[in-house]
Design a protein around this motif. Structure first.
Motif, PDB file in Angstrom:
ATOM      1  N   ARG A 219      -4.266  -6.956  -2.389  1.00  0.00           N
ATOM      2  CA  ARG A 219      -3.377  -7.006  -1.209  1.00  0.00           C
ATOM      3  C   ARG A 219      -2.079  -7.725  -1.539  1.00  0.00           C
ATOM      4  O   ARG A 219      -0.996  -7.258  -1.207  1.00  0.00           O
ATOM      5  CB  ARG A 219      -4.050  -7.748  -0.052  1.00  0.00           C
ATOM      6  CG  ARG A 219      -5.180  -7.046   0.593  1.00  0.00           C
ATOM      7  CD  ARG A 219      -5.663  -7.898   1.745  1.00  0.00           C
ATOM      8  NE  ARG A 219      -6.953  -7.471   2.228  1.00  0.00           N
ATOM      9  CZ  ARG A 219      -7.628  -8.104   3.169  1.00  0.00           C
ATOM     10  NH1 ARG A 219      -7.135  -9.189   3.712  1.00  0.00           N
ATOM     11  NH2 ARG A 219      -8.786  -7.660   3.561  1.00  0.00           N
ATOM     12  N   GLN A 220      -2.206  -8.886  -2.171  1.00  0.00           N
ATOM     13  CA  GLN A 220      -1.020  -9.676  -2.490  1.00  0.00           C
ATOM     14  C   GLN A 220      -0.142  -8.950  -3.509  1.00  0.00           C
ATOM     15  O   GLN A 220       1.077  -8.950  -3.395  1.00  0.00           O
ATOM     16  CB  GLN A 220      -1.426 -11.056  -3.020  1.00  0.00           C
ATOM     17  CG  GLN A 220      -2.001 -11.962  -1.969  1.00  0.00           C
ATOM     18  CD  GLN A 220      -3.478 -11.736  -1.717  1.00  0.00           C
ATOM     19  OE1 GLN A 220      -4.144 -10.979  -2.409  1.00  0.00           O
ATOM     20  NE2 GLN A 220      -4.013 -12.396  -0.707  1.00  0.00           N
TER      21      GLN A 220
ATOM     22  N   LYS B 104       0.103  -5.721  -3.978  1.00  0.00           N
ATOM     23  CA  LYS B 104       0.770  -4.593  -3.305  1.00  0.00           C
ATOM     24  C   LYS B 104       1.949  -5.075  -2.468  1.00  0.00           C
ATOM     25  O   LYS B 104       3.003  -4.437  -2.441  1.00  0.00           O
ATOM     26  CB  LYS B 104      -0.229  -3.830  -2.436  1.00  0.00           C
ATOM     27  CG  LYS B 104      -1.217  -3.024  -3.248  1.00  0.00           C
ATOM     28  CD  LYS B 104      -2.265  -2.399  -2.345  1.00  0.00           C
ATOM     29  CE  LYS B 104      -3.356  -1.748  -3.162  1.00  0.00           C
ATOM     30  NZ  LYS B 104      -4.457  -1.263  -2.326  1.00  0.00           N
ATOM     31  N   ARG B 105       1.786  -6.211  -1.777  1.00  0.00           N
ATOM     32  CA  ARG B 105       2.905  -6.742  -0.995  1.00  0.00           C
ATOM     33  C   ARG B 105       4.063  -7.133  -1.900  1.00  0.00           C
ATOM     34  O   ARG B 105       5.231  -6.894  -1.572  1.00  0.00           O
ATOM     35  CB  ARG B 105       2.454  -7.928  -0.144  1.00  0.00           C
ATOM     36  CG  ARG B 105       1.731  -7.526   1.119  1.00  0.00           C
ATOM     37  CD  ARG B 105       1.653  -8.673   2.108  1.00  0.00           C
ATOM     38  NE  ARG B 105       0.843  -9.765   1.620  1.00  0.00           N
ATOM     39  CZ  ARG B 105      -0.442  -9.948   1.914  1.00  0.00           C
ATOM     40  NH1 ARG B 105      -1.065  -9.099   2.690  1.00  0.00           N
ATOM     41  NH2 ARG B 105      -1.105 -10.982   1.434  1.00  0.00           N
ATOM     42  N   LEU B 106       3.767  -7.745  -3.044  1.00  0.00           N
ATOM     43  CA  LEU B 106       4.823  -8.123  -3.981  1.00  0.00           C
ATOM     44  C   LEU B 106       5.542  -6.895  -4.521  1.00  0.00           C
ATOM     45  O   LEU B 106       6.777  -6.867  -4.580  1.00  0.00           O
ATOM     46  CB  LEU B 106       4.240  -8.938  -5.141  1.00  0.00           C
ATOM     47  CG  LEU B 106       3.804 -10.357  -4.809  1.00  0.00           C
ATOM     48  CD1 LEU B 106       2.995 -10.936  -5.966  1.00  0.00           C
ATOM     49  CD2 LEU B 106       5.003 -11.231  -4.512  1.00  0.00           C
TER      50      LEU B 106
ATOM     51  N   ARG C 134      11.605  -2.467  -2.293  1.00  0.00           N
ATOM     52  CA  ARG C 134      12.631  -2.408  -1.242  1.00  0.00           C
ATOM     53  C   ARG C 134      13.944  -3.034  -1.695  1.00  0.00           C
ATOM     54  O   ARG C 134      14.993  -2.748  -1.127  1.00  0.00           O
ATOM     55  CB  ARG C 134      12.125  -3.089   0.028  1.00  0.00           C
ATOM     56  CG  ARG C 134      11.052  -2.287   0.746  1.00  0.00           C
ATOM     57  CD  ARG C 134      10.696  -2.895   2.084  1.00  0.00           C
ATOM     58  NE  ARG C 134      10.134  -4.237   1.994  1.00  0.00           N
ATOM     59  CZ  ARG C 134       8.855  -4.509   1.767  1.00  0.00           C
ATOM     60  NH1 ARG C 134       7.990  -3.539   1.612  1.00  0.00           N
ATOM     61  NH2 ARG C 134       8.435  -5.755   1.712  1.00  0.00           N
TER      62      ARG C 134
ATOM     63  N   GLY D 207       5.745  -3.947  -3.127  1.00  0.00           N
ATOM     64  CA  GLY D 207       6.517  -3.373  -2.021  1.00  0.00           C
ATOM     65  C   GLY D 207       7.810  -4.122  -1.782  1.00  0.00           C
ATOM     66  O   GLY D 207       8.868  -3.517  -1.573  1.00  0.00           O
ATOM     67  N   ALA D 208       7.737  -5.450  -1.815  1.00  0.00           N
ATOM     68  CA  ALA D 208       8.950  -6.256  -1.609  1.00  0.00           C
ATOM     69  C   ALA D 208       9.956  -6.011  -2.731  1.00  0.00           C
ATOM     70  O   ALA D 208      11.157  -5.892  -2.473  1.00  0.00           O
ATOM     71  CB  ALA D 208       8.582  -7.742  -1.538  1.00  0.00           C
TER      72      ALA D 208
ATOM     73  N   ARG E 113       6.041 -21.910   3.706  1.00  0.00           N
ATOM     74  CA  ARG E 113       6.993 -20.829   3.399  1.00  0.00           C
ATOM     75  C   ARG E 113       8.424 -21.360   3.392  1.00  0.00           C
ATOM     76  O   ARG E 113       9.236 -20.927   2.578  1.00  0.00           O
ATOM     77  CB  ARG E 113       6.849 -19.700   4.418  1.00  0.00           C
ATOM     78  CG  ARG E 113       5.513 -19.001   4.343  1.00  0.00           C
ATOM     79  CD  ARG E 113       5.660 -17.672   3.656  1.00  0.00           C
ATOM     80  NE  ARG E 113       4.360 -17.086   3.404  1.00  0.00           N
ATOM     81  CZ  ARG E 113       4.067 -15.839   3.626  1.00  0.00           C
ATOM     82  NH1 ARG E 113       4.956 -15.025   4.115  1.00  0.00           N
ATOM     83  NH2 ARG E 113       2.875 -15.376   3.345  1.00  0.00           N
TER      84      ARG E 113
END
Length: 136
Positions: free
Chosen positions: A103-104, A106-108, A114, A110-111, A64
Motif C-alpha cells: 500500500r505504501q 503504491k502511494r509513493l 503525478r 503514485g505521488a 507530518r
C-alpha cells in the motif's frame, strides 16, 4: 525518555494471559480459512493501536508537519537519500516484498508519477516495460 505531548503513552490495564492465548487460538482458527484476511485484520488492528499513537494526529498532525518542515529545509540529495532509504525499508520488510508495505509503495509511486511531466511518464513506462521484458 522525555515526555512527548503529541504521542502520550497509553494507560492500559493489564490483560490476563488467558485472554491473549484465547485471541491467538481464534486468529489461528480463522487463518485456516483465510490467512490473508486474518493477516490484514491483524495488521490494521496493530496500526490503529501501535505504541499508543493517535490515529488522526499521525496522519494530519505534528508528525507530518515535522516531515514537511524537514523536507523544505533538506537539499535534493538529502531528499533522494531519505526517500530511497524509506523505499528500501518498505520493500525489505519480512526479507522481501512485503504484503503489508505494498500500500505504501503504491502511494509513493503514485505521488511520484503525478509529479512527472508527460515526457517523463512516457520514458518511465518504457523503462518499466523494458524491466518486465528482461525478467521473462
Amino acid at each position: 525518555m522525555t515526555h512527548d505531548p503529541d504521542f502520550p503513552a497509553p494507560v492500559r490495564p493489564a490483560r490476563p494471559a488467558h485472554i491473549v492465548s484465547q485471541a491467538v487460538v481464534y486468529l489461528d482458527t480463522l487463518a485456516e480459512q483465510d490467512p490473508e484476511a486474518v493477516a490484514w485484520a491483524a495488521y490494521d488492528w496493530l496500526n490503529i493501536r501501535a505504541a499508543g499513537l493517535p490515529l488522526l494526529p499521525l496522519i494530519d498532525g505534528t508528525a507530518r508537519d515535522d516531515a514537511r518542515f524537514w523536507a523544505e529545509t533538506a537539499n535534493p540529495s538529502e531528499l533522494e537519500c531519505y526517500a530511497l532509504a524509506a523505499v528500501d525499508r518498505l520493500g525489505g520488510m519480512s526479507g522481501g516484498h512485503s504484503l503489508f508495505a505494498s500500500r505504501q509503495i503504491k502511494r509513493l509511486v503514485g505521488a511520484l508519477w503525478r509529479r512527472m511531466s508527460p515526457s517523463e511518464q512516457s520514458a518511465f513506462v518504457k523503462w518499466a516495460a523494458d524491466q518486465m521484458e528482461g525478467k521473462k
